[in-house]
Design a protein around this motif. Structure first.
Motif, short mmCIF file in Angstrom:
data_model
loop_
_atom_site.label_atom_id
_atom_site.label_comp_id
_atom_site.label_asym_id
_atom_site.label_seq_id
_atom_site.Cartn_x
_atom_site.Cartn_y
_atom_site.Cartn_z
N SER A 95 0.86 -1.19 0.00
CA SER A 95 0.00 0.00 0.00
C SER A 95 0.90 1.24 0.00
N ASP A 140 -0.09 3.76 2.82
CA ASP A 140 0.28 3.36 4.18
C ASP A 140 1.76 3.04 4.31
N LEU A 155 -0.27 -4.78 3.27
CA LEU A 155 -1.60 -5.06 3.81
C LEU A 155 -2.05 -6.39 3.23
#
Length: 70
Positions: A16, A19, A23
């Motif tokens: 991600s 982020d 994930l």
């Protein structure tokens, strides 16, 4: 291994960018052994993997960086 260890594994992983981490789906299981296998992104490189029996009794190999002891 002489004992089975309860673990949480990150499966169906994807990076991600927002982020800045991997994930995916977390599943619980039992680590039964450690082995080596070729890396997905570079088949000439070997990486350590855990052999895990998931709670649904399926057997998977997961890179150790995505395994956490419960």
């Amino acid at each position: 291994m002489t004992e089975n260890i309860q673990v949480k594994c990150l499966l169906e992983r994807y990076w991600s960018p927002a982020d800045k981490k991997y994930l995916g789906t977390e599943k619980n299981g039992t680590l039964i052994d450690i082995s080596m296998q070729s890396a997905d992104e570079d088949s000439s490189r070997a990486i350590p993997v855990g052999i895990v029996i998931l709670e649904d009794n399926s057997l998977v190999s997961v890179p150790v960086e995505f395994i956490t002891k419960v």
